[in-house]
Structure formats: C-alpha cells, structure tokens
Design a protein around this motif. Structure first.
Motif, mmCIF file in Angstrom:
data_model
loop_
_atom_site.group_PDB
_atom_site.id
_atom_site.type_symbol
_atom_site.label_atom_id
_atom_site.label_comp_id
_atom_site.label_asym_id
_atom_site.label_seq_id
_atom_site.Cartn_x
_atom_site.Cartn_y
_atom_site.Cartn_z
ATOM 1 N N VAL A 211 0.861 -1.178 0.000
ATOM 2 C CA VAL A 211 0.000 0.000 0.000
ATOM 3 C C VAL A 211 0.905 1.237 0.000
ATOM 4 N N PHE A 212 0.984 1.892 -1.155
ATOM 5 C CA PHE A 212 1.783 3.114 -1.269
ATOM 6 C C PHE A 212 0.916 4.286 -0.817
ATOM 7 N N ASN A 213 1.183 4.779 0.382
ATOM 8 C CA ASN A 213 0.375 5.854 0.964
ATOM 9 C C ASN A 213 0.919 7.227 0.543
ATOM 10 N N LYS A 214 0.108 8.242 0.754
ATOM 11 C CA LYS A 214 0.459 9.647 0.481
ATOM 12 C C LYS A 214 0.685 9.909 -1.011
ATOM 13 N N VAL A 215 -0.141 9.272 -1.856
ATOM 14 C CA VAL A 215 0.005 9.504 -3.296
ATOM 15 C C VAL A 215 -0.486 10.892 -3.683
ATOM 16 N N ASP A 216 -1.171 11.599 -2.769
ATOM 17 C CA ASP A 216 -1.552 12.971 -3.062
ATOM 18 C C ASP A 216 -0.336 13.885 -3.047
ATOM 19 N N VAL A 217 0.738 13.462 -2.367
ATOM 20 C CA VAL A 217 1.989 14.231 -2.345
ATOM 21 C C VAL A 217 2.937 13.777 -3.448
ATOM 22 N N GLU A 218 3.057 12.455 -3.617
ATOM 23 C CA GLU A 218 3.949 11.881 -4.633
ATOM 24 C C GLU A 218 3.275 10.664 -5.231
ATOM 25 N N PRO A 219 2.906 10.685 -6.515
ATOM 26 C CA PRO A 219 2.285 9.503 -7.128
ATOM 27 C C PRO A 219 3.231 8.294 -7.061
ATOM 28 N N CYS A 220 2.633 7.126 -7.040
ATOM 29 C CA CYS A 220 3.437 5.911 -6.897
ATOM 30 C C CYS A 220 3.730 5.237 -8.230
ATOM 31 N N ASP A 221 3.535 5.950 -9.337
ATOM 32 C CA ASP A 221 3.772 5.337 -10.645
ATOM 33 C C ASP A 221 5.224 4.909 -10.804
ATOM 34 N N PHE A 222 6.140 5.697 -10.285
ATOM 35 C CA PHE A 222 7.558 5.360 -10.430
ATOM 36 C C PHE A 222 7.872 4.039 -9.741
ATOM 37 N N ALA A 223 7.260 3.810 -8.572
ATOM 38 C CA ALA A 223 7.528 2.572 -7.835
ATOM 39 C C ALA A 223 6.985 1.362 -8.589
ATOM 40 N N LYS A 224 5.785 1.495 -9.155
ATOM 41 C CA LYS A 224 5.227 0.387 -9.929
ATOM 42 C C LYS A 224 6.060 0.110 -11.166
ATOM 43 N N GLU A 225 6.607 1.163 -11.789
ATOM 44 C CA GLU A 225 7.478 0.965 -12.945
ATOM 45 C C GLU A 225 8.756 0.244 -12.554
ATOM 46 N N TRP A 226 9.330 0.612 -11.435
ATOM 47 C CA TRP A 226 10.556 -0.056 -10.976
ATOM 48 C C TRP A 226 10.293 -1.529 -10.668
ATOM 49 N N ASP A 262 12.802 -9.959 -8.401
ATOM 50 C CA ASP A 262 11.947 -9.916 -9.577
ATOM 51 C C ASP A 262 10.775 -10.888 -9.433
ATOM 52 N N GLU A 263 11.032 -12.099 -8.961
ATOM 53 C CA GLU A 263 9.968 -13.081 -8.744
ATOM 54 C C GLU A 263 9.024 -12.617 -7.640
ATOM 55 N N PHE A 264 9.578 -11.942 -6.647
ATOM 56 C CA PHE A 264 8.756 -11.397 -5.565
ATOM 57 C C PHE A 264 7.779 -10.362 -6.103
ATOM 58 N N TYR A 265 8.214 -9.530 -7.034
ATOM 59 C CA TYR A 265 7.338 -8.509 -7.608
ATOM 60 C C TYR A 265 6.207 -9.122 -8.428
ATOM 61 N N ASN A 266 6.491 -10.222 -9.121
ATOM 62 C CA ASN A 266 5.502 -10.807 -10.024
ATOM 63 C C ASN A 266 4.269 -11.323 -9.294
ATOM 64 N N ASN A 267 4.398 -11.698 -8.047
ATOM 65 C CA ASN A 267 3.288 -12.273 -7.287
ATOM 66 C C ASN A 267 2.826 -11.328 -6.185
#
Length: 402
Positions: A211-226, A262-267
């Motif tokens: 749960v990426f909180n405080k997306v009103d301050v910083e969107p979490c798109d960069f984290a999902k891309e990484w 990488d495998e951790f991210y996939n699931n």
C-alpha cells in the motif's frame, strides 16, 4: 470510545495482572445482529503493518470512514499501546487493558521496551480477544488490526508471531504493508522497503498487499514501474546513485537485489492510496478481496498439507530419536520370533548370553528342521489317535447289535 460491555472487565492498576482486552458494546450485541441464516460468513482480517511515519493510523481512519460510507462498518482492533490519539473508535483497544506508561515505570523500560512488554502482556489474553472477534464474525465484513509504529516490535517478536498465527488460523487474513511514497523516491530507500516487505511476506506466509500511501503528495507510478521493469530501476540507479567519487558502491548491490526480487514482484499486489483525500480506497478493497480468494482456495489446502507434513515429520523424528537412544541403527525386529517369549520353552536360555545374531546359519537351519519334524510328528500322532478311536467305534457297534 464506547463503554466496555458487561462481558469484559476493567483493567487493574497492575499491568502484569491485566485481564482480557475490553470491547465496546457492539461486541456484546454481535450475536443478536448476526444473520439469521445458518451459513457462517467469514470476515476478512487486514493486518496493517508499516514503518513509523508511514501513515498507518491515519489510513485506518480513512478506511473506517470509507467502510461506513459503504454501509460496511468494520471491527477494529488497536494493538499500539503508545498511540496518544486515534481518529476512530476501536472495538478492542490494548490501551484499555495495559497501561503503557505504567509498564515503563514498573519494569524500568524505555519506549520500545515498554511497547514490547505491553504487547507481550496483552498476548497472554489474546484467546479472549479472539472470542470477542468471533462474536462479530457473522455481522461484519472486515476486521482491521492496527499494529505498533515500531514495525520490528510486531513483526519480529514472539508476541507478534503468536497474534498473527492465531488470527490467520481462525479467519481469512492478509497483510497490508504501508509505505511512505514520498520517502521512497530514492532507489536505496525503495529497495530497503521492498526487502522489508519481502521478509514480512515470507515470515507470515499470508496474502500480501503493498500500500503506497500519500500519493496525493507523490504519485506511486515510479515505484510500480521499478517493480515491473528492471531496466527502469537500473536507469534510476545510474541517474541518482552517483556521488562525488563516481559510481556509488551500493549500486551493484541494489542492482543484484532487484534481480533477486523480480519473482517477488511478479506475485505481489500494489495499490496507491491517500489517507488524506481517500484516493485509491476502491482499488485497495479490490486487492483485499483478491487476497480473500487466494487465502480460501490454495491457502487452506497448503495449511492442511503443512500440518500433515509436520505431524509426519514429528512422528518420524520421535521414532528416530527413540531408536538412537536404544542403540538400534535399523528398524528393530522381533528377537523372539513369531512366538511370545514367555510361551517358548527355550526362553530361559535367552538370558544366558546367547545372541541369535551370533548363531551359525547351519545351526539355525538344523533347529528349524527339528522343530518342523517335531510339529509334524505331533500332528500325525493326533490324527492317528483320532482314527483309532473312530475305527474302534465302527467295529464295536456291529458286534454289540449282534
């Protein structure tokens, strides 16, 4: 907070002798508000875990408000004894059972030690807490558990493991790991959060949500891309990971870790929310329902298989230890043959030091043949005696008639 129900007791002055956690009046009325249908409904339990300052308590307030808007009020359990203010009313509050400041004073502890000791004292009565929760199991859809801000106190302590296992073995459970998104823009901080999330996932072995909180301050798109693209994380490392001496020595380490994870991210499920504006609440509960399906389908089978495997391993280990203590290498055989030792005529000779394993094979064969001959002779003698009696009867009867 509502007045504790008659089923609970007021906490005593001594925190070490504290009884069960108090419950609001809603807990006592849970059985009356349960559905009349015979089928039992299983509420989904969400363990909210996160580092200090990530916004767990504020997010709990927003989730509670959202569920009330949806006409699905949740049952809330607060496990943070040091919180001074909550924007919501907890049905079960550890502060009603254990006085955090009194624990620090009585046991001469610091802040972290006081929190851990208070949680340990509360855990001794957690079976009663589960009793209150089960009363409301059929009348609520969600059970929210707020954990202490010092994440290591709950995730790596014995009391935290006991509470997690107790809840997960009774109700469908998932873990919501709250991340402070603005502080995660640096690749090193992002990797630290991912490693911590990975360790919690494999420790609890429960469905997991990032749960990426405080997306009103910083969107979490960069984290999902990484998380989705290894090359973009590498590019961010090259861009931000240099110091005055050139390439940072941590770049190669974090690059290797990103490949491992990488495998951790996939699931993994990742959602962006804002505890301040309420953004992302719908996506969060869609992920929670996905966790419910994951828990109810393969998780129950896995837990059953693990239980059976542990029982079999414990049985085998007990047998091996017993054989080792007896000095037996292989599976023991009956040293007395097919007959009970006390019924054998040669039982007396076994106590004179004779070892069956040290006998000569020819001697064993001779003994076996002798025993067969004796049994055969005894059998024939029995049959012969029967024939003689029968012949006498046949011969005598005609003469008696004449």
């Amino acid at each position: 907070m509502a007045e504790p129900s008659k089923d609970t007791q007021q906490p005593p002055a001594d925190p070490a002798n504290a009884p069960a956690a108090s419950s609001s009046s809603a807990a006592a009325d849970g059985s009356s508000s349960a559905p009349a249908s015979g089928g039992k409904k299983q509420p989904m339990t969400v363990l909210v875990i996160g580092m200090a300052g990530s916004g767990k308590t504020t997010l709990m307030q927003r989730i509670n408000s959202y569920l009330h808007t949806e006409q699905k009020p949740a049952y809330i359990v607060n496990l943070d004894p040091a919180v001074s203010h909550m924007g919501y009313s907890a049905n079960i509050d550890i502060r009603d059972t254990v006085d955090y400041k009194e624990v620090m004073k009585q046991y001469n502890l610091g802040p972290n030690g006081g929190i851990m000791t208070a949680l340990n004292l509360f855990t001794t009565k957690f079976d009663q807490v589960l009793g209150f929760v089960e009363k409301r199991a059929e009348s609520v859809d969600y059970i929210l558990v707020d954990t202490p801000g010092q994440i290591e106190i709950f995730t790596w302590s014995a009391s935290g493991a006991i509470i997690t296992d107790a809840i997960a073995s009774s109700l469908p459970t998932c873990v919501a790991y709250v991340i402070d998104t603005p502080r995660t823009t640096a690749p090193a901080t992002f990797m630290s959060n991912m490693l911590y999330a990975c360790s919690i996932l494999y420790k609890t072995r429960l469905p997991f949500i990032l749960v990426f909180n405080k997306v009103d301050v910083e969107p979490c798109d960069f984290a999902k891309e990484w998380m989705a693209d290894f090359e973009k994380f590498q590019a961010a490392l090259e861009e931000r990971g240099r110091d005055e001496n050139g390439e940072n020595y941590m770049n190669s380490l974090m690059s290797s870790m990103s490949l491992v994870l990488d495998e951790f991210y996939n699931n993994l499920r990742a959602v962006g929310v804002s505890a301040m504006t309420g953004e992302g609440m719908k996506e969060l509960f869609e992920a929670v329902e996905s966790c419910r399906k994951e828990y109810e389908e393969p998780e129950l089978d896995r837990l059953k298989a693990d239980k059976e495997a542990k029982a079999a391993a414990a049985k085998q280990g007990h047998l091996e230890r017993m054989l080792k203590d007896m000095g037996v290498k292989d599976k023991p055989k009956n040293p007395f043959g097919p007959h009970v030792r006390n019924d054998r005529a040669d039982a007396l000779f076994d106590d004179e030091g004779g070892d069956a394993d040290e006998r000569d094979p020819e001697e064993e064969e001779a003994i076996r043949r002798q025993m067969e001959l004796e049994e055969e002779a005894e059998h024939h003698m029995t049959l012969g005696a029967g024939d003689i009696v029968e012949d006498d009867i046949i011969q005598v009867d005609p003469q008696s008639r004449s």
